[in-house]
Design an enzyme around this catalytic site. Structure first.
Site, PDB file in Angstrom:
ATOM      1  N   ARG A 174       0.846  -1.195   0.000  1.00 56.11           N
ATOM      2  CA  ARG A 174       0.000   0.000   0.000  1.00 56.11           C
ATOM      3  C   ARG A 174       0.885   1.249   0.000  1.00 56.11           C
ATOM      4  O   ARG A 174       0.554   2.258  -0.604  1.00 56.11           O
ATOM      5  CB  ARG A 174      -0.969   0.003   1.196  1.00 56.11           C
ATOM      6  CG  ARG A 174      -1.758   1.308   1.307  1.00 56.11           C
ATOM      7  CD  ARG A 174      -3.059   1.213   2.098  1.00 56.11           C
ATOM      8  NE  ARG A 174      -3.008   0.338   3.245  1.00 56.11           N
ATOM      9  CZ  ARG A 174      -2.389   0.588   4.397  1.00 56.11           C
ATOM     10  NH1 ARG A 174      -1.757   1.740   4.568  1.00 56.11           N
ATOM     11  NH2 ARG A 174      -2.410  -0.289   5.379  1.00 56.11           N
ATOM     12  N   TYR A 215     -16.812  17.752 -14.561  1.00 54.42           N
ATOM     13  CA  TYR A 215     -17.176  16.339 -14.574  1.00 54.42           C
ATOM     14  C   TYR A 215     -18.190  16.071 -13.452  1.00 54.42           C
ATOM     15  O   TYR A 215     -17.985  16.501 -12.306  1.00 54.42           O
ATOM     16  CB  TYR A 215     -15.909  15.510 -14.372  1.00 54.42           C
ATOM     17  CG  TYR A 215     -16.169  14.050 -14.185  1.00 54.42           C
ATOM     18  CD1 TYR A 215     -16.663  13.277 -15.231  1.00 54.42           C
ATOM     19  CD2 TYR A 215     -15.934  13.431 -12.969  1.00 54.42           C
ATOM     20  CE1 TYR A 215     -16.921  11.932 -15.056  1.00 54.42           C
ATOM     21  CE2 TYR A 215     -16.181  12.081 -12.792  1.00 54.42           C
ATOM     22  CZ  TYR A 215     -16.678  11.344 -13.838  1.00 54.42           C
ATOM     23  OH  TYR A 215     -16.936  10.018 -13.666  1.00 54.42           O
ATOM     24  N   ASP A 254      -7.786  19.945 -13.471  1.00 53.45           N
ATOM     25  CA  ASP A 254      -8.123  18.644 -14.043  1.00 53.45           C
ATOM     26  C   ASP A 254      -7.762  18.719 -15.528  1.00 53.45           C
ATOM     27  O   ASP A 254      -8.424  19.400 -16.308  1.00 53.45           O
ATOM     28  CB  ASP A 254      -9.621  18.368 -13.846  1.00 53.45           C
ATOM     29  CG  ASP A 254     -10.035  16.984 -14.341  1.00 53.45           C
ATOM     30  OD1 ASP A 254      -9.342  16.429 -15.210  1.00 53.45           O
ATOM     31  OD2 ASP A 254     -11.075  16.470 -13.868  1.00 53.45           O
ATOM     32  N   LYS A 293      -8.798   7.650 -18.935  1.00 58.91           N
ATOM     33  CA  LYS A 293      -9.144   8.194 -20.240  1.00 58.91           C
ATOM     34  C   LYS A 293      -7.934   8.148 -21.173  1.00 58.91           C
ATOM     35  O   LYS A 293      -7.524   7.082 -21.542  1.00 58.91           O
ATOM     36  CB  LYS A 293      -9.706   9.610 -20.058  1.00 58.91           C
ATOM     37  CG  LYS A 293     -10.687   9.742 -18.867  1.00 58.91           C
ATOM     38  CD  LYS A 293     -11.976   8.984 -19.056  1.00 58.91           C
ATOM     39  CE  LYS A 293     -12.848   8.867 -17.818  1.00 58.91           C
ATOM     40  NZ  LYS A 293     -13.175  10.101 -17.133  1.00 58.91           N
TER      41      LYS A 293
HETATM   42  C1  PLP Z   1     -13.673  10.481 -15.848  1.00 58.14           C
HETATM   43  C2  PLP Z   1     -13.272  11.778 -15.303  1.00 58.14           C
HETATM   44  C3  PLP Z   1     -12.967  11.926 -13.938  1.00 58.14           C
HETATM   45  C4  PLP Z   1     -13.086  10.801 -12.946  1.00 58.14           C
HETATM   46  O1  PLP Z   1     -12.143   9.789 -13.186  1.00 58.14           O
HETATM   47  P1  PLP Z   1     -12.400   8.222 -12.894  1.00 58.14           P
HETATM   48  O2  PLP Z   1     -11.133   7.605 -13.396  1.00 58.14           O
HETATM   49  O3  PLP Z   1     -13.620   7.815 -13.649  1.00 58.14           O
HETATM   50  O4  PLP Z   1     -12.578   8.060 -11.433  1.00 58.14           O
HETATM   51  C5  PLP Z   1     -12.556  13.183 -13.504  1.00 58.14           C
HETATM   52  N1  PLP Z   1     -12.468  14.237 -14.353  1.00 58.14           N
HETATM   53  C6  PLP Z   1     -12.761  14.124 -15.666  1.00 58.14           C
HETATM   54  C7  PLP Z   1     -12.651  15.322 -16.554  1.00 58.14           C
HETATM   55  C8  PLP Z   1     -13.186  12.905 -16.189  1.00 58.14           C
HETATM   56  O5  PLP Z   1     -13.508  12.813 -17.474  1.00 58.14           O
END
Ligand code: PLP
Length: 386
Positions: A53, A105, A177, A202
């Site tokens: 961890r 998001y 982000d 993504k």
């Molecule tokens: C998908 C997404 C998230 C969250 O990420 P996960 O890997 O699904 O937990 C946060 N910000 C954006 C812009 C996203 O597209």
């Protein structure tokens, strides 16, 4: 790898970041260290790995790569993108205030409102595309500013350098982000952000086969606090998932070039289509924030959304269920094209009135344009829109 990657160009950095031949075998690919613990020579005498961890060599290679690809000093890997957001908010204490973008998001909004408000953290949502709105919202309690640019799904652009100057002035932290732009097109740390986060699920992973989150930063103090949260709260990714993201990063530049090229083609096709009303894509010269987008980004990518002239849910649903190459699914950033209905899928957790206020209408359709042949993608949309 003794080469100093910080002096190399992006493609070279993406391929070699974090990749060291395995010292015991010479394996060029980072081994998947599927272990929970490490044998110690004597109490407290170990090779820097005690319990998985806290440390894992596959994760360590990926965290090194994360830092390198965002021009940061430190990287941290988490078990999902939302786990990253969770960790960043845990830097705060009850009574602290966060200024966040009004259009983000849906899962970020849900975590803020449904989980952290209960713990006494306060959130203010503003239109961050106008930097002055951020300065107007700042109070002595503001500890964090959270932006997403481009935003999901309306592709709004916030001026990172301008918001960073305001945030620094207020003694707060700016977290960006950067999931949509990816490090290939935009590097928020270079523009003054304190923390960059990615849903590595993504584009970084890029193959729709892993859930993961990434954090990058330059400050040792922030890194120490966030590492402490990572090991104390335990949202760590498994070694197999770290391997998959390491592999994905190696082709990020090739994929992003093609996403960008296909994105350009699809955005222009949609714009000319007689049944299409608005197309949201930052690459259009008449996008309200195009000038800033052009300055802070090196490409506009394959994410976009659009509305039909018939803005009813029924008309949108007909398109959503008629595509053959674009698969109807949540998520984005994989090599295959996806189509999505934000109002009922990715952004369903945002109350309707809030959604509509930001322009996220019931009929809005979002595309994650993949890297198939663009002609085939155009054909598919043509037959689906009719
Ligand atoms: C998908 C997404 C998230 C969250 O990420 P996960 O890997 O699904 O937990 C946060 N910000 C954006 C812009 C996203 O597209």
């Amino acid at each position: 790898m003794s080469e100093d990657l910080s002096r190399k160009k992006m493609a070279t950095r993406l391929i070699h970041a974090g990749a060291e031949p395995d010292p015991s075998t010479g394996a060029i690919m980072t081994p998947i260290f599927q272990t929970s613990t490490y044998v110690q020579e004597a109490p407290g005498v170990n090779k820097g790995f005690e319990y998985a961890r806290s440390q894992n060599p596959t994760r360590k290679a990926l965290e090194t790569a994360y830092a390198i690809i965002e021009n940061g000093k430190y990287g941290l890997a988490f078990s999902s993108g939302v786990a990253v957001t969770d960790a960043v908010i845990k830097l705060l204490s009850p009574g602290d205030e966060v200024i966040a973008a009004q259009d983000m998001y849906g899962g970020t909004y849900r975590l803020f409102t449904k989980v952290f408000e209960k713990f006494g953290i306060r959130f203010k949502y503003v239109d961050t595309t106008v930097a002055e709105n951020v300065s107007a919202a700042i109070t002595p309690a503001t500890k964090l500013v959270w932006i997403e640019t481009p935003t999901n799904p309306l592709m709004n652009i916030t001026d990172i350098a301008a918001v960073s100057a305001i945030t620094k002035n207020a003694g707060a932290i700016l977290c960006v982000d950067n999931t949509f732009a990816t490090p290939y097109f935009q590097n928020p740390l270079d523009l003054g952000a304190d923390i960059v986060m990615h849903s590595a699920t993504k584009y970084l992973g890029g193959h729709s086969d892993v859930i993961q989150g990434a954090l990058m930063m330059n400050s040792k103090d922030l890194y120490d606090q966030l590492y402490f949260i990572q090991k104390s709260c335990g949202a760590v990714p498994g070694p197999m998932d770290c391997f998959l993201v390491l592999r994905g990063i190696k082709t990020l530049h090739v994929r992003m070039k093609q996403h960008n090229e296909n994105g350009y083609t699809i955005a222009h096709f949609l714009r000319k289509h007689p049944s299409v009303d608005k197309v949201f894509w930052a690459g259009f010269s008449d996008h309200p924030n195009h000038q800033i987008a052009k300055t802070q980004m090196r490409g506009f990518g394959g994410m976009m959304s659009f509305t039909l002239k018939d803005d009813s849910v029924e008309a949108a649903k007909k398109v959503l269920s008629s595509t053959r190459l674009f698969s109807l699914a949540e998520s984005l950033g994989g090599v295959e094209s996806l189509i999505n209905h934000p109002a009922s899928m990715t952004h369903a957790s945002i109350p309707r009135e809030e959604r509509i206020k930001t322009g996220l209408t019931d009929g809005l359709i979002r595309l994650s344009v993949g890297i198939e042949d663009a002609d085939d993608l155009v054909e598919d949309l043509k037959q689906a829109i009719g």
